[in-house]
Scaffold this active site. Structure first.
Site, PDB file in Angstrom:
ATOM      1  N   GLU A 162       0.819  -1.031  -0.063  1.00 38.80           N
ATOM      2  CA  GLU A 162       0.131   0.217   0.089  1.00 38.80           C
ATOM      3  C   GLU A 162       0.885   1.114   0.063  1.00 38.80           C
ATOM      4  O   GLU A 162       1.769   1.229   0.825  1.00 38.80           O
ATOM      5  CB  GLU A 162      -1.008   0.167   1.234  1.00 38.80           C
ATOM      6  N   GLU A 177       0.145 -11.212  -7.209  1.00 40.22           N
ATOM      7  CA  GLU A 177      -0.844 -11.838  -6.386  1.00 40.22           C
ATOM      8  C   GLU A 177      -1.435 -11.075  -5.071  1.00 40.22           C
ATOM      9  O   GLU A 177      -2.448 -11.186  -4.968  1.00 40.22           O
ATOM     10  CB  GLU A 177      -0.062 -13.194  -5.871  1.00 40.22           C
ATOM     11  N   TYR A 178      -0.354 -10.445  -4.797  1.00 41.34           N
ATOM     12  CA  TYR A 178      -0.743  -9.532  -3.645  1.00 41.34           C
ATOM     13  C   TYR A 178      -1.964  -8.442  -4.073  1.00 41.34           C
ATOM     14  O   TYR A 178      -2.849  -8.355  -3.431  1.00 41.34           O
ATOM     15  CB  TYR A 178       0.339  -8.790  -2.904  1.00 41.34           C
ATOM     16  N   HIS A 179      -1.852  -7.960  -5.252  1.00 43.57           N
ATOM     17  CA  HIS A 179      -2.579  -6.894  -5.782  1.00 43.57           C
ATOM     18  C   HIS A 179      -4.110  -7.523  -6.460  1.00 43.57           C
ATOM     19  O   HIS A 179      -4.864  -6.839  -6.756  1.00 43.57           O
ATOM     20  CB  HIS A 179      -1.942  -5.906  -6.440  1.00 43.57           C
TER      21      HIS A 179
END
Lengths: 393, 393
Positions: free
Chosen positions: A285, A299-301
């Site tokens: 973030e 993958e995180y987003h």
């Protein structure tokens, strides 16, 4: 008003001492294990601190000394060698009531003992991450190099002569620029593997042990480069204080910067050795960039990617105070894994960490420095890698 | 992971620079005074940073340069000399939109400009007390010695040759121990008064000016002692890195410790010169020991003594972040006076201070570095002394 007074005082004491020793205080020392009366276990190599010769198996031996703690109060304490039966160990005991440095909250603090002369000892206990780092950096010690005499030659091991030769060749081949941290870390690891005749499968057998060896080797190579790099300038007279201080700042600043990123480089290499998918320094973030996200930043987003399969890992050599810095580095991942070289943390701090979802990953041999009731919650590196592998399989 | 990276980066840049300059950013620079377009006023002595010769009255002169800020982004900025009409001043202007270092919150930050070579400039802005102190300590600069070229000779003044002679005699008379901070502070002040032929009545005429002169003289004497003390060791070759680093730590640690208590010594002397009643380092609650309580510790603990007549004074060379440390140092006294050498503080911070009952006491000549709308709330030292005197009359 001055900050960091304590670490400077201790560096000065070590420099003035005949013999000095440092170790991280363990749960065993503070008696948190309940096994015995509290006191500091001292590594066998520490005997020159208090005896003229090492203890001999078959008999005990002791010496009572006055130790001045933090230049403030004294204890009449006892160095003792236990050599009878199956025992073969050194301890420092007897501090009287109200001794402030053998409490649960001292676990993970750095104990420094200085023999100023035959009669005079000084003792210090460094608590904050900053004091500990400042102390180790100023003296050029890596945290795995504690629990031994300060400034003593490192114990020789098998591959040492070959490794030393490889390091010398490497240093001789450098141009006049000081290599970057990452380059030093990579070269040290590569040359160590070469000297030990290791391949990736050997590394994968014992990642906890190997990563400590890499860090050790890197410090050694760093000091070799440093000695070579500054050899000429320190062998000539300095014209004045300004020119001396300029070099002094350059040397000490370089030492402080060195430690910064190398842990991350070694971990990256290790994860690659295990064919894990990961991203180092991913964006999460805003401007936040934690050390590692598994399997990756995309993958995180990707909100359709299951949060269950995302793993967060921070990396900090010391983390007694600094562990809180990772808490808000990745909103999607509630459990924050944290790899650290910290040799012991108090049970009070560990409870705080648990409340905040922090799970420690610690080289296997350091786990015994932690309070027994918390050891189950701490993963050795090999288990953490296994956990990631399972998620990625 | 490493702390204080920024101050180290800046020290390294200064050491590598041809010419370097530092100044505290003032309210005038950021345009908080509304008088003009924002830009940094630079002291006249800074001309070697950008011109081959000083500006000449009667004409303007300018030079456009690329400045790399924080090793990150560049601005094409302009050094300009205004020599026409009544003006005779240098400024650095043109930073484009979104330049992050000319905002209200930058007031009191330390600007450092480095000319790396004819074409290449670097700029840095240090914000935290710790970064600023680390930077000044590493280079051996006192905060009144900013707003000039770094490492340039200090401007000669009238009593300089005599003072230098007195300092030399003093240094020659020292034994082989480095004198304590208080001894250096006292001697510098005494010798300065002797060189300037001053008596206490002279001091009482201009306490704001005198205290800055004392601090300057003390730094100068400290550096003279240091040069003498280390002359021999730095003129001999060092055997190895360990012996070099040992001396390097000793020199730099001493510089960092030096600044600690000297401000308090000078203030104590000043208060005595005015026959004020006070106690330095009084006990208040628990283990708390603020810098000064007027008229004394006994009165503080005598609950029948009127709170109205108790005065609190903290003393901090820099206090951008550290001012909060004084808030709970004396429960009985709601208004906390704070003496500082800080050259400017943002209006945001000043509002915070006001909310918490902190009143600043600042050497008169520094008050113009503060935002105009707050200057009324800031006392010069002479007014603070008058206020105490009135309470004690």
């Amino acid at each position: 008003m001055p900050e960091n007074d304590l670490s400077r005082t201790v560096v000065n004491a070590v420099n003035a001492a005949e013999v000095a020793f440092s170790k991280f205080i363990t749960a065993n020392d503070t008696g948190a294990t309940g096994a015995h009366q509290a006191g500091f276990y001292l590594h066998k190599s520490s005997w020159p601190l208090y005896f003229d010769e090492p203890g001999i198996r078959g008999s005990n031996k002791d010496k009572t000394v006055r130790i001045k703690w933090h230049d403030d109060f004294e204890t009449e304490s006892r160095f003792i060698y236990y050599g009878t039966g199956t025992r073969n160990e050194y301890r420092l005991t007897r501090f009287g009531r109200d001794f402030p440095f053998l409490r649960d909250e001292n676990v993970g603090d750095l104990l420094v003992l200085c023999k100023m002369n035959a009669e005079e000892y000084k003792g210090y206990v460094l608590s904050s991450d900053e004091d500990i780092d400042n102390f180790l950096d100023a003296l050029g010690i890596s945290s795995p190099e504690t629990n031994r005499l300060i400034k003593a030659e490192p114990p020789p091991d098998e591959e040492q002569p070959l490794l030393q030769q490889l390091f010398s060749n490497y240093v001789a081949g450098l141009d006049r620029n000081f290599p970057q941290t990452e380059e030093v870390a990579d070269s040290a690891r590569r040359l160590l593997m070469q000297a030990s005749n290791q391949q990736l499968p050997d590394i994968r057998k014992a990642p906890d042990k190997e990563i400590l060896r890499w860090i050790d080797a890197e410090y050694q190579l760093f000091r070799d480069i440093e000695s070579d790099y500054y050899a000429e300038v320190i062998s000539r007279p300095f014209e004045n204080m300004d020119s001396f201080v300029q070099i002094a700042n350059s040397v000490l600043n370089r030492r402080k910067s060195r430690a910064g990123k190398s842990l991350e480089h070694h971990l990256s290499f290790m994860f690659e050795a295990f064919s894990l998918r990961f991203k180092d320094q991913p964006k999460t973030e805003g401007k936040k960039r934690p050390d590692f996200i598994f399997p990756g930043e995309d993958e995180y987003h990707d909100l359709s990617y299951s949060t269950d399969n995302l793993i967060f890992l921070g990396a900090k050599t010391t983390c007694k105070d600094r562990w809180r810095q990772i808490l808000n580095e990745a909103d999607r991942i509630k459990t924050k894994h944290l790899f650290t070289l910290q040799q012991g943390i108090s049970s009070g701090q560990l409870k705080e960490m648990r409340i905040h979802g922090v799970k420690l990953v610690v080289p296997k041999e350091y786990i015994t420095a932690y309070p027994p009731e918390h050891r189950d919650e701490i993963s050795p590196l090999i288990d953490f890698i296994g956990y990631v592998k399972e998620k990625q399989s």
